[in-house]
Write an enzyme that holds these catalytic residues in place. Structure first.
Site, PDB file in Angstrom:
ATOM      1  N   THR A 141      -9.285  -7.003   3.252  1.00 44.58           N
ATOM      2  CA  THR A 141      -8.185  -7.867   2.808  1.00 44.58           C
ATOM      3  C   THR A 141      -7.614  -7.315   1.510  1.00 44.58           C
ATOM      4  O   THR A 141      -8.263  -7.363   0.465  1.00 44.58           O
ATOM      5  CB  THR A 141      -8.666  -9.311   2.604  1.00 44.58           C
ATOM      6  OG1 THR A 141      -9.248  -9.785   3.818  1.00 44.58           O
ATOM      7  CG2 THR A 141      -7.490 -10.208   2.226  1.00 44.58           C
TER       8      THR A 141
ATOM      9  N   SER B 299      -7.842  -0.495  10.296  1.00 44.03           N
ATOM     10  CA  SER B 299      -8.277  -1.671   9.540  1.00 44.03           C
ATOM     11  C   SER B 299      -9.731  -1.949   9.884  1.00 44.03           C
ATOM     12  O   SER B 299     -10.200  -1.605  10.984  1.00 44.03           O
ATOM     13  CB  SER B 299      -7.420  -2.892   9.903  1.00 44.03           C
ATOM     14  OG  SER B 299      -8.008  -4.094   9.418  1.00 44.03           O
TER      15      SER B 299
ATOM     16  N   ASN C 105       1.592   4.633   7.597  1.00 42.93           N
ATOM     17  CA  ASN C 105       1.215   3.392   6.921  1.00 42.93           C
ATOM     18  C   ASN C 105       1.991   2.170   7.408  1.00 42.93           C
ATOM     19  O   ASN C 105       1.493   1.048   7.316  1.00 42.93           O
ATOM     20  CB  ASN C 105       1.425   3.576   5.417  1.00 42.93           C
ATOM     21  CG  ASN C 105       1.351   2.267   4.660  1.00 42.93           C
ATOM     22  OD1 ASN C 105       0.292   1.680   4.497  1.00 42.93           O
ATOM     23  ND2 ASN C 105       2.514   1.783   4.203  1.00 42.93           N
TER      24      ASN C 105
ATOM     25  N   LYS D 212      -5.005  -1.985  15.656  1.00 45.83           N
ATOM     26  CA  LYS D 212      -5.818  -1.220  14.710  1.00 45.83           C
ATOM     27  C   LYS D 212      -6.987  -0.536  15.405  1.00 45.83           C
ATOM     28  O   LYS D 212      -7.425   0.546  14.993  1.00 45.83           O
ATOM     29  CB  LYS D 212      -6.290  -2.128  13.571  1.00 45.83           C
ATOM     30  CG  LYS D 212      -5.137  -2.646  12.714  1.00 45.83           C
ATOM     31  CD  LYS D 212      -4.241  -1.511  12.227  1.00 45.83           C
ATOM     32  CE  LYS D 212      -3.050  -1.960  11.435  1.00 45.83           C
ATOM     33  NZ  LYS D 212      -2.204  -0.844  10.967  1.00 45.83           N
TER      34      LYS D 212
ATOM     35  N   ASP E 127      13.564   3.805  11.058  1.00 49.19           N
ATOM     36  CA  ASP E 127      12.919   2.863  11.962  1.00 49.19           C
ATOM     37  C   ASP E 127      11.857   3.635  12.732  1.00 49.19           C
ATOM     38  O   ASP E 127      12.174   4.486  13.568  1.00 49.19           O
ATOM     39  CB  ASP E 127      13.952   2.267  12.925  1.00 49.19           C
ATOM     40  CG  ASP E 127      13.344   1.300  13.931  1.00 49.19           C
ATOM     41  OD1 ASP E 127      12.116   1.135  13.950  1.00 49.19           O
ATOM     42  OD2 ASP E 127      14.118   0.714  14.721  1.00 49.19           O
ATOM     43  N   VAL E 128      10.578   3.353  12.456  1.00 48.87           N
ATOM     44  CA  VAL E 128       9.500   4.145  13.060  1.00 48.87           C
ATOM     45  C   VAL E 128       9.354   3.891  14.554  1.00 48.87           C
ATOM     46  O   VAL E 128       8.608   4.608  15.225  1.00 48.87           O
ATOM     47  CB  VAL E 128       8.151   3.895  12.358  1.00 48.87           C
ATOM     48  CG1 VAL E 128       8.205   4.325  10.902  1.00 48.87           C
ATOM     49  CG2 VAL E 128       7.703   2.446  12.492  1.00 48.87           C
TER      50      VAL E 128
ATOM     51  N   ILE F 114       0.826  -1.209   0.000  1.00 51.78           N
ATOM     52  CA  ILE F 114       0.000   0.000   0.000  1.00 51.78           C
ATOM     53  C   ILE F 114       0.857   1.254   0.000  1.00 51.78           C
ATOM     54  O   ILE F 114       0.566   2.221  -0.699  1.00 51.78           O
ATOM     55  CB  ILE F 114      -0.952  -0.014   1.213  1.00 51.78           C
ATOM     56  CG1 ILE F 114      -1.992  -1.135   1.056  1.00 51.78           C
ATOM     57  CG2 ILE F 114      -1.634   1.341   1.381  1.00 51.78           C
ATOM     58  CD1 ILE F 114      -2.810  -1.398   2.300  1.00 51.78           C
TER      59      ILE F 114
ATOM     60  N   ASP G 117      11.336   3.685   5.240  1.00 51.56           N
ATOM     61  CA  ASP G 117      11.207   2.234   5.348  1.00 51.56           C
ATOM     62  C   ASP G 117      12.546   1.671   5.838  1.00 51.56           C
ATOM     63  O   ASP G 117      13.604   2.264   5.582  1.00 51.56           O
ATOM     64  CB  ASP G 117      10.844   1.622   3.996  1.00 51.56           C
ATOM     65  CG  ASP G 117      10.057   0.328   4.137  1.00 51.56           C
ATOM     66  OD1 ASP G 117       8.886   0.292   3.734  1.00 51.56           O
ATOM     67  OD2 ASP G 117      10.617  -0.661   4.666  1.00 51.56           O
TER      68      ASP G 117
ATOM     69  N   TYR H 101      -3.106  -8.062  16.242  1.00 52.18           N
ATOM     70  CA  TYR H 101      -3.236  -7.086  15.156  1.00 52.18           C
ATOM     71  C   TYR H 101      -4.465  -6.214  15.378  1.00 52.18           C
ATOM     72  O   TYR H 101      -4.413  -4.988  15.225  1.00 52.18           O
ATOM     73  CB  TYR H 101      -3.326  -7.830  13.831  1.00 52.18           C
ATOM     74  CG  TYR H 101      -3.404  -6.953  12.612  1.00 52.18           C
ATOM     75  CD1 TYR H 101      -2.313  -6.202  12.196  1.00 52.18           C
ATOM     76  CD2 TYR H 101      -4.573  -6.878  11.861  1.00 52.18           C
ATOM     77  CE1 TYR H 101      -2.377  -5.406  11.065  1.00 52.18           C
ATOM     78  CE2 TYR H 101      -4.652  -6.092  10.729  1.00 52.18           C
ATOM     79  CZ  TYR H 101      -3.552  -5.358  10.339  1.00 52.18           C
ATOM     80  OH  TYR H 101      -3.628  -4.561   9.217  1.00 52.18           O
TER      81      TYR H 101
END
Length: 257
Positions: A186, A141, A89, A158, A62-63, A17, A36, A154
Site C-alpha cells: 500500500t 503488486s 508504471n 498484477k 495513451d498506453v 510513483i 501520461d 486489479y
C-alpha cells in the site's frame, strides 16, 4: 549519477510513483521521457524538475493505443537515438466483488494494466534487441501473491504482469535485456488518498486499518518504490533477472500478531 545519460521511459509519469521515479532518475543523470494522458500534471512536473542534473520531456500518450505509442517512440528515438530503460508504471484500479464489476470496467483495467505494458514493450523491445542491451521494469503488486477483499480485477492484472515478466526474461536474456517486476504494497499515492477520502467517513481510521495488514509501522511512499526502480534500472542490478522486488512494508512477510 547512477543513470548518467541513460534514456529512461516511464509510463504514467505525471503523478505518484511515476512522478517520484522521474524525479529520482533525473537527479541520477538520466534523460527521462514520461508518458501520461494527464498533460496538465505532466507539464507541472516537468516545470518542477527544471534545473535537475538530468533531462526530462513529457508526452501525451495513451498506453492502450498502438498508434499513440508508435508516435512517442518515434519522437524519443529522434531525440536520443536509443532506449535504455522502460518502466511500465501506468495503471488503474477498480474496487468491488467480481460478480458486481461491470464488464466495461473489467476490460478497461485489463487494457491499461496488461495490454498497455504489452503494447509499449512491443514497441520498445526491437530497439533494445538491436542495441543488445536494455532494462524493462514491470509494475506488478504484492496483491499478485495474496488475497485482498474486493480487488479481484486489479489482482488479475498484477498476477498477469508478474507471470509476463518471468517469461519475457527467458525470451530476451540472450539480447542482454533484463526484465524484472516491482511488487509494492500500500503506497500512499494521490490515487490512494482520493480513494480514502471518497470511500470512508474517516480516512484516518481507514489508514490505520491498512497499516494493520503489514509489518512496518507506516504506509509506503512513492519515493520508496522509486528507489527500488532506480536499483533495477541501474547497472548495480546487472545480475538480477526475472525477479520480483517487493516493496510492501512486510505485507507478504507475515502478520505481526
Amino acid at each position: 549519477m547512477r543513470l548518467k545519460d541513460k534514456v529512461c521511459l516511464i509510463t504514467g509519469g505525471a503523478k505518484g510513483i511515476g512522478a517520484a521515479t522521474a524525479e529520482l532518475f533525473c537527479r541520477e543523470g538520466a534523460r527521462v521521457e514520461i508518458a501520461d494522458i494527464d498533460q496538465a500534471s505532466s507539464r507541472e512536473h516537468v516545470e518542477r524538475l527544471k534545473g535537475e542534473k538530468g533531462q526530462i520531456v513529457a508526452s501525451e500518450v495513451d498506453v492502450t493505443n498502438a498508434d499513440s505509442i508508435a508516435a512517442w517512440k518515434k519522437d524519443v528515438l529522434a531525440r536520443h537515438g536509443r532506449i535504455d530503460v522502460l518502466f511500465n508504471n501506468a495503471g488503474i484500479s477498480a474496487v468491488g466483488l467480481l460478480h458486481e464489476i461491470d464488464e466495461a470496467i473489467w476490460h478497461k483495467v485489463m487494457a491499461v494494466n496488461v495490454t498497455g505494458p504489452y503494447l509499449v514493450s512491443k514497441a520498445v523491445l526491437p530497439v533494445m534487441v538491436e542495441q543488445k542491451s536494455g532494462v524493462i521494469i514491470n509494475m506488478s503488486s504484492c496483491i499478485a501473491e495474496i488475497g485482498l477483499a474486493q480487488r479481484a480485477v486489479y489482482a488479475a492484472t498484477k498476477g498477469a504482469m508478474l507471470s509476463m515478466t518471468k517469461s519475457m526474461q527467458v525470451d530476451y536474456a540472450p539480447y542482454n535485456i533484463r526484465v524484472n517486476a516491482l511488487m509494492p504494497g500500500t503506497i500512499y499515492t494521490p490515487f490512494v488518498e482520493d480513494y480514502l477520502q471518497n470511500a470512508y467517513a474517516d480516512p484516518q481510521v481507514a489508514i490505520e486499518g491498512l497499516k494493520k495488514r503489514q509489518l512496518g509501522p507506516e504506509l509506503g511512499t512513492p519515493e520508496d518504490v522509486a528507489y527500488a526502480a532506480l536499483y533495477l534500472a541501474s547497472d548495480e542490478s546487472r545480475y538480477v533477472m526475472g525477479a520480483e522486488l517487493k516493496v510492501d512494508g512486510g505485507v507478504t512477510g507475515g502478520k505481526p500478531y
